[in-house]
Design a protein around this motif. Structure first.
Motif, PDB file in Angstrom:
ATOM      1  N   GLY A   1      41.094  18.513  71.116  1.00 28.38           N
ATOM      2  CA  GLY A   1      42.440  17.981  71.341  1.00 28.38           C
ATOM      3  C   GLY A   1      42.868  17.901  72.789  1.00 28.38           C
ATOM      4  N   PHE A   2      41.906  17.787  73.707  1.00 30.79           N
ATOM      5  CA  PHE A   2      42.248  17.683  75.121  1.00 30.79           C
ATOM      6  C   PHE A   2      41.944  16.291  75.670  1.00 30.79           C
ATOM      7  CE2 PHE A   2      41.122  22.317  74.980  1.00 30.79           C
ATOM      8  CZ  PHE A   2      42.358  22.803  75.350  1.00 30.79           C
ATOM      9  N   ASP A   3      42.802  15.850  76.592  1.00 26.20           N
ATOM     10  CA  ASP A   3      42.474  14.725  77.478  1.00 26.20           C
ATOM     11  C   ASP A   3      41.667  15.295  78.631  1.00 26.20           C
ATOM     12  OD1 ASP A   3      43.510  12.483  76.367  1.00 26.20           O
ATOM     13  OD2 ASP A   3      45.446  12.613  77.400  1.00 26.20           O
ATOM     14  N   ILE A   4      40.566  14.644  78.969  1.00 20.77           N
ATOM     15  CA  ILE A   4      39.694  15.153  80.027  1.00 20.77           C
ATOM     16  C   ILE A   4      39.777  14.251  81.254  1.00 20.77           C
ATOM     17  CG2 ILE A   4      37.282  15.619  80.667  1.00 20.77           C
ATOM     18  CD1 ILE A   4      38.307  17.595  78.558  1.00 20.77           C
ATOM     19  N   VAL A   5      40.046  14.859  82.403  1.00 20.23           N
ATOM     20  CA  VAL A   5      39.908  14.174  83.691  1.00 20.23           C
ATOM     21  C   VAL A   5      38.648  14.749  84.334  1.00 20.23           C
ATOM     22  CG1 VAL A   5      40.906  13.865  85.994  1.00 20.23           C
ATOM     23  CG2 VAL A   5      42.381  13.806  83.958  1.00 20.23           C
TER      24      VAL A   5
ATOM     25  N   ILE B   1      26.844  14.746  81.267  1.00 16.00           N
ATOM     26  CA  ILE B   1      27.752  15.895  81.150  1.00 16.00           C
ATOM     27  C   ILE B   1      29.176  15.408  80.904  1.00 16.00           C
ATOM     28  CG2 ILE B   1      28.740  17.881  82.375  1.00 16.00           C
ATOM     29  CD1 ILE B   1      26.021  18.237  83.760  1.00 16.00           C
ATOM     30  N   GLU B   2      29.555  14.334  81.599  1.00 15.77           N
ATOM     31  CA  GLU B   2      30.903  13.782  81.389  1.00 15.77           C
ATOM     32  C   GLU B   2      31.088  13.355  79.934  1.00 15.77           C
ATOM     33  OE1 GLU B   2      32.109  10.658  84.059  1.00 15.77           O
ATOM     34  OE2 GLU B   2      33.957  10.292  82.923  1.00 15.77           O
ATOM     35  N   ALA B   3      30.092  12.635  79.387  1.00 15.63           N
ATOM     36  CA  ALA B   3      30.201  12.164  77.998  1.00 15.63           C
ATOM     37  C   ALA B   3      30.309  13.354  77.046  1.00 15.63           C
ATOM     38  CB  ALA B   3      28.990  11.303  77.646  1.00 15.63           C
ATOM     39  N   GLN B   4      29.510  14.378  77.311  1.00 14.53           N
ATOM     40  CA  GLN B   4      29.539  15.588  76.478  1.00 14.53           C
ATOM     41  C   GLN B   4      30.913  16.271  76.548  1.00 14.53           C
ATOM     42  OE1 GLN B   4      26.348  18.510  77.512  1.00 14.53           O
ATOM     43  NE2 GLN B   4      28.058  19.917  77.723  1.00 14.53           N
ATOM     44  N   CYS B   5      31.472  16.358  77.766  1.00 13.14           N
ATOM     45  CA  CYS B   5      32.791  16.994  77.932  1.00 13.14           C
ATOM     46  C   CYS B   5      33.882  16.184  77.230  1.00 13.14           C
ATOM     47  CB  CYS B   5      33.136  17.130  79.412  1.00 13.14           C
ATOM     48  SG  CYS B   5      32.185  18.382  80.272  1.00 13.14           S
ATOM     49  N   ARG B   6      33.776  14.853  77.305  1.00 15.15           N
ATOM     50  CA  ARG B   6      34.795  14.015  76.647  1.00 15.15           C
ATOM     51  C   ARG B   6      34.745  14.213  75.132  1.00 15.15           C
ATOM     52  NH1 ARG B   6      37.535  11.364  80.137  1.00 15.15           N
ATOM     53  NH2 ARG B   6      36.593  10.821  82.137  1.00 15.15           N
ATOM     54  N   ALA B   7      33.531  14.340  74.575  1.00 19.27           N
ATOM     55  CA  ALA B   7      33.390  14.546  73.131  1.00 19.27           C
ATOM     56  C   ALA B   7      33.952  15.917  72.734  1.00 19.27           C
ATOM     57  CB  ALA B   7      31.922  14.420  72.727  1.00 19.27           C
TER      58      ALA B   7
ATOM     59  N   GLY C   1      45.272  28.893  73.291  1.00 21.24           N
ATOM     60  CA  GLY C   1      45.713  28.899  71.893  1.00 21.24           C
ATOM     61  C   GLY C   1      45.740  27.509  71.279  1.00 21.24           C
ATOM     62  N   ALA C   2      44.853  26.618  71.773  1.00 22.06           N
ATOM     63  CA  ALA C   2      44.845  25.226  71.271  1.00 22.06           C
ATOM     64  C   ALA C   2      44.118  25.146  69.942  1.00 22.06           C
ATOM     65  CB  ALA C   2      44.172  24.322  72.284  1.00 22.06           C
TER      66      ALA C   2
END
Ligand code: DQA
Length: 146
Positions: free
Chosen positions: A44-48, A32-38, A145-146
């Motif tokens: 255009g988001f940095d994911i924590v 799930i983490e890998a999917q969210c990072r992709a 609005g990204a």
């Protein structure tokens, strides 16, 4: 600088993959983490991305999200149904928050039908498995609005 989204996961979600696969599937939290990072990178988001079994740690991270993030996605797991502390933290953080559940909590036991988090979330996604995290990122992108 890309906007940051915090994605927080509550108790027992570290066991995804082997935990009640008939309810939660075989997807691991690392998947799930890998999917969210992709998905985050595409939008255009940095994911924590974090997980804790401890309520106070989740409160600390929600506060941190309020300080540094544009949006918060949280699967509070069992704390969904018990935690005034998470409710208060999200209310105070005032960061747009999407509540996610892998399973359809409304098709399960009655004690899962009440959420302390939903009243302070902009929306809730449940029942779509790991895809729900992607949907939440897209919903926040739309909202911001990204
Ligand atoms: C869950 C649903 C909760 O009721 C449960 O306690 C969990 C996982 C879900 O993702 O479906 O741990 O949040």
């Amino acid at each position: 600088m890309p906007a940051t989204l915090f994605i927080l996961n509550g108790p027992n979600l570290n066991r995804l993959g082997t935990r009640e696969p008939e309810t939660y599937g075989r997807t691991t939290l690392a998947d799930i983490e890998a999917q969210c990072r992709a998905t985050g990178a595409r939008l255009g988001f940095d994911i924590v991305f974090r997980q804790s079994n401890h309520e106070g740690t989740l409160v600390d991270w929600i506060q941190e999200a309020g300080d540094v993030a544009r949006g918060l996605i949280i699967n509070p797991a069992a704390y969904t149904h018990t935690s005034v502390a998470l409710h208060d933290a999200i209310r105070t953080a005032a960061v747009p928050t999407v509540e996610v559940h892998l399973s359809n909590v409304f098709a399960r036991e009655a004690f899962r039908h009440h959420s302390y988090v939903s009243p302070v979330a902009v929306g809730v996604i449940c029942g779509f498995g790991a895809k729900g995290y992607d949907l939440a990122i897209e919903a926040l992108a739309n909202k911001l609005g990204a």
